[in-house]
Scaffold this motif. Sequence first.
Motif, PDB file in Angstrom:
ATOM      1  N   VAL A 101     -15.980  14.016 -17.112  1.00  0.00           N
ATOM      2  CA  VAL A 101     -17.163  13.148 -17.043  1.00  0.00           C
ATOM      3  C   VAL A 101     -18.392  13.954 -17.443  1.00  0.00           C
ATOM      4  N   LYS A 102     -19.135  13.429 -18.402  1.00  0.00           N
ATOM      5  CA  LYS A 102     -20.352  14.096 -18.878  1.00  0.00           C
ATOM      6  C   LYS A 102     -21.609  13.479 -18.279  1.00  0.00           C
ATOM      7  N   VAL A 103     -21.613  12.134 -18.145  1.00  0.00           N
ATOM      8  CA  VAL A 103     -22.775  11.411 -17.641  1.00  0.00           C
ATOM      9  C   VAL A 103     -22.310  10.311 -16.696  1.00  0.00           C
ATOM     10  N   VAL A 104     -22.992  10.160 -15.556  1.00  0.00           N
ATOM     11  CA  VAL A 104     -22.799   8.984 -14.706  1.00  0.00           C
ATOM     12  C   VAL A 104     -24.165   8.395 -14.381  1.00  0.00           C
ATOM     13  N   CYS A 105     -24.231   7.076 -14.359  1.00  0.00           N
ATOM     14  CA  CYS A 105     -25.445   6.367 -13.963  1.00  0.00           C
ATOM     15  C   CYS A 105     -25.157   5.581 -12.691  1.00  0.00           C
ATOM     16  N   THR A 106     -25.698   6.039 -11.584  1.00  0.00           N
ATOM     17  CA  THR A 106     -25.573   5.303 -10.337  1.00  0.00           C
ATOM     18  C   THR A 106     -26.575   4.146 -10.352  1.00  0.00           C
ATOM     19  N   ILE A 166     -16.065   4.442 -30.339  1.00  0.00           N
ATOM     20  CA  ILE A 166     -16.025   3.510 -29.206  1.00  0.00           C
ATOM     21  C   ILE A 166     -15.753   4.256 -27.904  1.00  0.00           C
ATOM     22  N   SER A 167     -14.928   5.301 -27.975  1.00  0.00           N
ATOM     23  CA  SER A 167     -14.591   6.066 -26.772  1.00  0.00           C
ATOM     24  C   SER A 167     -15.791   6.840 -26.243  1.00  0.00           C
ATOM     25  N   TYR A 168     -16.640   7.339 -27.152  1.00  0.00           N
ATOM     26  CA  TYR A 168     -17.722   8.217 -26.693  1.00  0.00           C
ATOM     27  C   TYR A 168     -19.003   8.170 -27.530  1.00  0.00           C
ATOM     28  N   HIS A 169     -18.900   8.350 -28.839  1.00  0.00           N
ATOM     29  CA  HIS A 169     -20.082   8.625 -29.663  1.00  0.00           C
ATOM     30  C   HIS A 169     -21.077   7.468 -29.712  1.00  0.00           C
ATOM     31  N   ASN A 170     -20.587   6.227 -29.717  1.00  0.00           N
ATOM     32  CA  ASN A 170     -21.520   5.098 -29.748  1.00  0.00           C
ATOM     33  C   ASN A 170     -22.394   5.067 -28.499  1.00  0.00           C
ATOM     34  N   ALA A 171     -21.807   5.307 -27.344  1.00  0.00           N
ATOM     35  CA  ALA A 171     -22.576   5.335 -26.093  1.00  0.00           C
ATOM     36  C   ALA A 171     -23.535   6.518 -26.082  1.00  0.00           C
ATOM     37  N   GLU A 172     -23.076   7.653 -26.581  1.00  0.00           N
ATOM     38  CA  GLU A 172     -23.947   8.837 -26.636  1.00  0.00           C
ATOM     39  C   GLU A 172     -25.196   8.550 -27.466  1.00  0.00           C
ATOM     40  N   GLU A 173     -25.007   7.870 -28.597  1.00  0.00           N
ATOM     41  CA  GLU A 173     -26.138   7.549 -29.473  1.00  0.00           C
ATOM     42  C   GLU A 173     -27.004   6.438 -28.866  1.00  0.00           C
ATOM     43  N   TYR A 174     -26.367   5.448 -28.275  1.00  0.00           N
ATOM     44  CA  TYR A 174     -27.085   4.272 -27.761  1.00  0.00           C
ATOM     45  C   TYR A 174     -28.004   4.636 -26.600  1.00  0.00           C
ATOM     46  N   PHE A 175     -27.507   5.437 -25.662  1.00  0.00           N
ATOM     47  CA  PHE A 175     -28.298   5.767 -24.471  1.00  0.00           C
ATOM     48  C   PHE A 175     -29.152   7.018 -24.661  1.00  0.00           C
ATOM     49  N   ASN A 176     -28.711   7.922 -25.510  1.00  0.00           N
ATOM     50  CA  ASN A 176     -29.472   9.145 -25.792  1.00  0.00           C
ATOM     51  C   ASN A 176     -29.881   9.856 -24.502  1.00  0.00           C
ATOM     52  N   PHE A 177     -28.900  10.084 -23.624  1.00  0.00           N
ATOM     53  CA  PHE A 177     -29.200  10.714 -22.333  1.00  0.00           C
ATOM     54  C   PHE A 177     -29.643  12.168 -22.531  1.00  0.00           C
ATOM     55  N   LEU A 215     -15.208  -9.945 -29.729  1.00  0.00           N
ATOM     56  CA  LEU A 215     -16.240  -9.134 -30.386  1.00  0.00           C
ATOM     57  C   LEU A 215     -15.849  -8.812 -31.824  1.00  0.00           C
ATOM     58  N   SER A 216     -14.563  -8.506 -32.050  1.00  0.00           N
ATOM     59  CA  SER A 216     -14.096  -8.198 -33.410  1.00  0.00           C
ATOM     60  C   SER A 216     -14.249  -9.394 -34.334  1.00  0.00           C
ATOM     61  N   ASN A 217     -13.887 -10.581 -33.844  1.00  0.00           N
ATOM     62  CA  ASN A 217     -13.905 -11.772 -34.680  1.00  0.00           C
ATOM     63  C   ASN A 217     -15.321 -12.242 -35.011  1.00  0.00           C
ATOM     64  N   MET A 218     -16.258 -11.963 -34.136  1.00  0.00           N
ATOM     65  CA  MET A 218     -17.591 -12.552 -34.291  1.00  0.00           C
ATOM     66  C   MET A 218     -18.708 -11.526 -34.384  1.00  0.00           C
ATOM     67  N   GLY A 219     -18.345 -10.257 -34.331  1.00  0.00           N
ATOM     68  CA  GLY A 219     -19.346  -9.200 -34.431  1.00  0.00           C
ATOM     69  C   GLY A 219     -18.724  -7.963 -35.037  1.00  0.00           C
ATOM     70  N   LEU A 220     -19.184  -6.775 -34.616  1.00  0.00           N
ATOM     71  CA  LEU A 220     -18.658  -5.519 -35.128  1.00  0.00           C
ATOM     72  C   LEU A 220     -18.122  -4.684 -33.972  1.00  0.00           C
ATOM     73  N   LEU A 221     -16.808  -4.651 -33.827  1.00  0.00           N
ATOM     74  CA  LEU A 221     -16.201  -3.820 -32.798  1.00  0.00           C
ATOM     75  C   LEU A 221     -16.575  -2.351 -33.000  1.00  0.00           C
ATOM     76  N   SER A 222     -16.797  -1.954 -34.243  1.00  0.00           N
ATOM     77  CA  SER A 222     -17.135  -0.565 -34.566  1.00  0.00           C
ATOM     78  C   SER A 222     -18.400  -0.088 -33.859  1.00  0.00           C
ATOM     79  N   CYS A 223     -19.293  -1.012 -33.508  1.00  0.00           N
ATOM     80  CA  CYS A 223     -20.561  -0.644 -32.869  1.00  0.00           C
ATOM     81  C   CYS A 223     -20.502  -0.709 -31.348  1.00  0.00           C
ATOM     82  N   PHE A 224     -19.359  -1.028 -30.804  1.00  0.00           N
ATOM     83  CA  PHE A 224     -19.169  -1.246 -29.368  1.00  0.00           C
ATOM     84  C   PHE A 224     -19.341   0.069 -28.603  1.00  0.00           C
ATOM     85  N   ILE A 225     -20.036   0.019 -27.444  1.00  0.00           N
ATOM     86  CA  ILE A 225     -20.288   1.237 -26.661  1.00  0.00           C
ATOM     87  C   ILE A 225     -19.231   1.487 -25.592  1.00  0.00           C
ATOM     88  N   GLY A 226     -18.181   0.689 -25.560  1.00  0.00           N
ATOM     89  CA  GLY A 226     -17.012   1.032 -24.771  1.00  0.00           C
ATOM     90  C   GLY A 226     -17.100   0.773 -23.283  1.00  0.00           C
TER      91      GLY A 226
END
Length: 466
Positions: free
Chosen positions: A151-156, A455-466, A396-407
């Motif tokens: 675990v690298k980041v947790v948000c309580t 989806i496993s990690y990098h999208n969330a890392e970029e999205y939240f920029n902790f 999400l895949s059918n109607m959006g971009l699963l590739s951008c999903f933050i997991g």
Amino acid sequence: MTTKFIHENFLLENKYSEELYHNYSKNQPIIDYHNHLSPQLICEDYVFNNISEVWIKGDHYKWRAMRTLGVSEKFITGVASDKEKFLQWGKTVPYTLRNPLYHWTHLELARYFDIYELLNEKTAEGIYEETSARLNSSEYSCQNLLRKVNVKVVCTTEDPTDTLEYHQKMRANGLDIKVSTSFRPDKSILIGLEGYNEYIDALGQSAGIEIQSYDDLCNALQKRISYFNDNGCKVSDHGLEQIYFEEFTASEIQNIFIKKRSNQELSQEEILKFQSSVLLFLSETYHQFGWVQQFHLGALRNNNARMHRILGPDTGWDSIGDFSQARKLSQFLNALDTKDKLTKTILYNLNPADNEVLATMIGNFNDGSVKGKVQFGSGWWFLDQKDGMTKQMNALSNMGLLSCFIGMLTDSRSFLSFPRHEYFRRVLCNLLGKEIESGELPNDMELIGKMVSDISYHNAEEYFNF
């Protein structure tokens, strides 16, 4: 020789799924951007006395299963010893076949304790003694439990009145795991709930403001948002039946608030107008601070009045609601977007009938300014299991971009819940691996593998920029 139930290719049905999981997902760190862990326990690096204390206490998933089997409340939330409670859980586990609890239970035993034996009535006592002996050492402290699963980041999740003292101590101590907080101001919004005025008094005290008017309330909330921001907060969270959006005037809201502070009864129309106003104010303020806002929508809470009266909220008496979501959600997001004050937003849905509603709604407000600005959040609560996660990803895949999903996230109170990230990643890799095998996706591991690692990690890392 019997194959272990939890093995290296658990849930992975072909060689493509296996390659995606083991080469692109398994070793990615975990960003758990929403949970209900105790910051005090993390800060103090608490060592649990036994497995019941970390595994059964507070886990209403397990409680519901035990009650369904006919286990007495004495062995769930009652006066029975921790060992007696665990033995009753061990008796229950074989009856959870095809419920995600069966998978989670054995994943957690494997990942934290290297126990691959099936938990049942016969094995429960031995497993209790072995796990409790290990837990009662510094190697299994709260911080080390997080380290064990990368675990690298947790948000309580904290109320606006929280002092954040434990988050401050952890930052001062330079903890290697980033522990941040989420701002959860629902009690300031839900003016129709019992105890609202007492809560507003407490909020005013924490903000150093005597809250006599609606403007005072907004000032107090803004001060607390600023305080949370100064303490590293980047995320808000709301748990609502549905988004509120009613037309109102400033004078109406002022009068409604004064009426409530005078202990006068409010009409349903007044309640909805007030809740709409506060929610819009908060969301505009989140935008000002550059936060991510989260909305968990659709839970029908506290259905069993008798048990709620005895045990209180969050004890296992909630279910999926069938609230109307689309129109008010659209109006709310549009009102913010019209002012260019719509911040990054994650929408979680509890009713699977609304999956496609949310999957298409996010596309209305992804304006090209940020990758995946408005997200359809991972399967939540009753839906954070194989079928629920698969349906969410398919919509999400059918109607959006699963590739951008933050997991994935745990949304859990348990320090042993983090293998749910592994569970999600295995489901994701198997979904994609089967489509490679069928020819629906190209046999291009670099292409699909990047999507998996994102989806496993990098999208969330970029999205939240902790």
